[in-house]
Scaffold this motif. Structure first.
Motif, short mmCIF file in Angstrom:
data_model
loop_
_atom_site.label_atom_id
_atom_site.label_comp_id
_atom_site.label_asym_id
_atom_site.label_seq_id
_atom_site.Cartn_x
_atom_site.Cartn_y
_atom_site.Cartn_z
N ASN A 173 12.09 17.35 3.79
CA ASN A 173 11.07 18.11 3.06
C ASN A 173 9.67 17.50 3.25
O ASN A 173 8.90 17.37 2.30
CB ASN A 173 11.44 18.18 1.58
N LEU A 174 9.36 17.14 4.47
CA LEU A 174 8.07 16.49 4.76
C LEU A 174 6.91 17.49 4.68
O LEU A 174 6.97 18.57 5.25
CB LEU A 174 8.11 15.86 6.16
N HIS A 175 5.90 17.08 3.94
CA HIS A 175 4.64 17.84 3.89
C HIS A 175 3.50 16.93 4.33
O HIS A 175 3.42 15.79 3.87
CB HIS A 175 4.34 18.30 2.45
N LYS B 104 4.07 19.29 15.81
CA LYS B 104 5.01 18.36 16.45
C LYS B 104 4.46 16.93 16.45
O LYS B 104 5.14 15.99 16.06
CB LYS B 104 5.30 18.83 17.89
N SER B 105 3.22 16.79 16.91
CA SER B 105 2.66 15.43 16.99
C SER B 105 2.42 14.84 15.61
O SER B 105 2.62 13.64 15.40
CB SER B 105 1.34 15.44 17.78
N VAL B 106 2.00 15.67 14.67
CA VAL B 106 1.77 15.16 13.31
C VAL B 106 3.09 14.66 12.72
O VAL B 106 3.13 13.61 12.06
CB VAL B 106 1.11 16.24 12.41
N THR B 107 4.17 15.37 12.98
CA THR B 107 5.49 14.92 12.52
C THR B 107 5.82 13.55 13.12
O THR B 107 6.24 12.63 12.41
CB THR B 107 6.57 15.94 12.93
N LEU C 298 -0.60 7.99 10.91
CA LEU C 298 -1.58 9.01 10.51
C LEU C 298 -2.73 8.32 9.79
O LEU C 298 -2.52 7.40 9.00
CB LEU C 298 -0.93 10.01 9.55
N ASP C 299 -3.93 8.77 10.04
CA ASP C 299 -5.07 8.26 9.28
C ASP C 299 -5.07 8.92 7.91
O ASP C 299 -5.20 10.13 7.80
CB ASP C 299 -6.40 8.58 10.01
N LEU D 283 16.84 9.77 20.70
CA LEU D 283 15.62 10.16 21.43
C LEU D 283 15.10 11.48 20.86
O LEU D 283 15.85 12.45 20.76
CB LEU D 283 15.95 10.30 22.92
N ILE D 284 13.83 11.48 20.48
CA ILE D 284 13.19 12.73 20.07
C ILE D 284 12.24 13.13 21.18
O ILE D 284 11.31 12.40 21.51
CB ILE D 284 12.41 12.57 18.74
N LEU D 285 12.51 14.27 21.78
CA LEU D 285 11.70 14.76 22.88
C LEU D 285 10.85 15.91 22.37
O LEU D 285 11.38 16.96 22.02
CB LEU D 285 12.60 15.31 23.99
N ILE D 286 9.55 15.69 22.33
CA ILE D 286 8.66 16.72 21.82
C ILE D 286 8.03 17.46 22.99
O ILE D 286 7.50 16.82 23.90
CB ILE D 286 7.55 16.06 20.96
N THR D 287 8.10 18.78 22.97
CA THR D 287 7.46 19.51 24.05
C THR D 287 7.18 20.96 23.67
O THR D 287 7.87 21.54 22.83
CB THR D 287 8.31 19.48 25.34
#
Ligand SMILES: Nc1ncnc2c1ncn2[C@@H]1O[C@H](COP(=O)(O)OP(=O)(O)O)[C@@H](O)[C@H]1O
Ligand code: SF4
Ligand SMILES: [Mg+2]
Length: 343
Positions: free
Chosen positions: A27-29, A65-68, A76-77, A227-231
């Motif tokens: 439940n990530l926000h 995707k990248s923020v996750t 994250l800043d 492995l998490i592959l983001i694309t």
């Protein structure tokens, strides 16, 4: 599990649970509080990752995707980022509430990442071997010459020819594909249990893309990493991923075993993405399968966030947000998931 390629990594205090689960995002926000308003980048994303498993996270640019990945890495800043809700558990420990000192020992040795702009994230003013060796100097207290030896070993492992001769060369002396191999060497240096690769092949040409994917798959298998592959490119992960999660407007809208997802998608957005894969028999032309653009994250449409772009949208889609629910072997966040699956 083979230990011959390992560098005497200290035994990890973090172990997967009885089911082999290593990482659990629940439940990530994530919001970005900007002068223009609140951009709701991640809106209740949940997924998990098991030891030795490859999970693809798919979705168009801007889907979160990248923020996750950055949230998992704790990079994250904050501000402008705010995490108002959710948990990210690594081996049962919530990374979001972990003290920074402990978290620093997770980032790198336990969970490591290849960044989306990997090719530009090497420092042009230091030899590549120095940069790989940094991992060992910093985390393992190694001296310079031992760290260089480890760098050579890793450069050999990621198949950089003449590693011994090239270890003191600078990033600009390497091709894009070779620089990406160097980034991979850095990411696996400390034998992480989880590796996140964010668009690892985007800047590379097609042949090199395939080589890098094959290398990642090989390392994953050899080290039994999660492995998490983001694309955004569904064409590159079909052969290497076990499962996939599809993101849209910061939500997971579909989850499935990779073969099911490609063969019989249960969500209209997944179907659209699959129809957008450039096909060789169409001379590199991409079908404009999904019209329109992803929503402005400051004004996500009510109901199903995909409704303005969905060919199947009905009244209910504009009024009621669908839940992520099971259809067949898959999960889909669509009011008409059964029709999509069987259609
Ligand atoms: N530092 C930031 N400030 C404001 N918005 C941001 C920031 N970083 C990311 N976002 C927003 O979050 C959304 C998701 O971005 P991202 O996760 O990078 O997408 P992608 O799926 O392409 O990796 C984007 O629409 C972006 O505008
Ligand atoms: S819920 Fe409606 S708008 Fe959303 S994907 Fe399903 S059919 Fe399309
Ligand atoms: Mg991205």
């Amino acid at each position: 599990m083979s230990t011959t390629t390992k560098s005497a990594a200290p035994q990890s205090q973090y172990q997967p649970d009885a089911n082999g689960r290593l990482l659990e995002v629940e439940n990530l926000h994530v919001e970005f509080h900007t002068p223009d308003g609140i951009a709701r980048a991640i809106n209740g994303a949940s997924f998990d990752l098991h030891q030795g498993e490859t999970l693809a996270i798919l979705g168009e640019s801007g889907s979160g995707k990248s923020v996750t990945a950055q949230a998992i890495m704790g990079i994250l800043d904050m501000p402008p980022a705010v995490i108002p809700e959710g948990a990210i558990r690594y081996a049962g420990h919530d990374l979001l509430t972990m003290p920074e000192e402990q978290r620093r020992k997770v980032r790198g040795p336990e969970i490591s990442m290849i960044f989306q702009d990997a090719l530009s994230s090497l420092n042009p003013t230091f030899p590549v071997g120095w940069q790989i060796g940094e991992m060992f100097r910093q985390h393992r207290g190694m001296n310079k010459s031992d760290a260089y030896a480890q760098a050579v070993r890793l450069m050999e492992r990621v198949a950089i020819p003449a590693a011994k001769e090239r270890v003191k060369q600078y990033p600009h002396q390497f091709s894009g594909g070779m620089r990406q191999r160097i980034m991979i060497a850095m990411a696996i240096a400390l034998d992480p249990a989880v590796l996140i690769a964010d668009e690892p092949t985007t800047a590379l040409d097609v042949t090199v893309q395939a080589q890098i994917m094959a290398l990642l798959a090989e390392l994953q298998e050899e080290r039994q990493m999660g492995l998490i592959l983001i694309t955004h490119d569904l064409g590159v992960v079909a052969d290497v991923a076990d499962r996939a999660a599809v993101m849209y407007a910061g939500r997971i809208v579909a989850k499935a075993d990779i073969d099911d997802l490609y063969a019989r998608p249960a969500h209209p957005y997944t179907r659209g993405l699959l129809e957008s894969i450039p096909r060789l028999d169409q001379k590199g032309q991409t079908l404009a399968a999904i019209g329109g653009l992803p929503p402005n994250l400051m004004r996500i449409p009510p109901g199903c966030a995909f409704n303005p772009r969905c060919r199947m949208a009905q009244e209910i889609c504009r009024e009621q947000e669908p839940e992520l629910r099971r259809v067949g072997n898959q999960e889909s966040r669509c009011h008409f998931a059964e029709e999509v699956l069987n259609g």
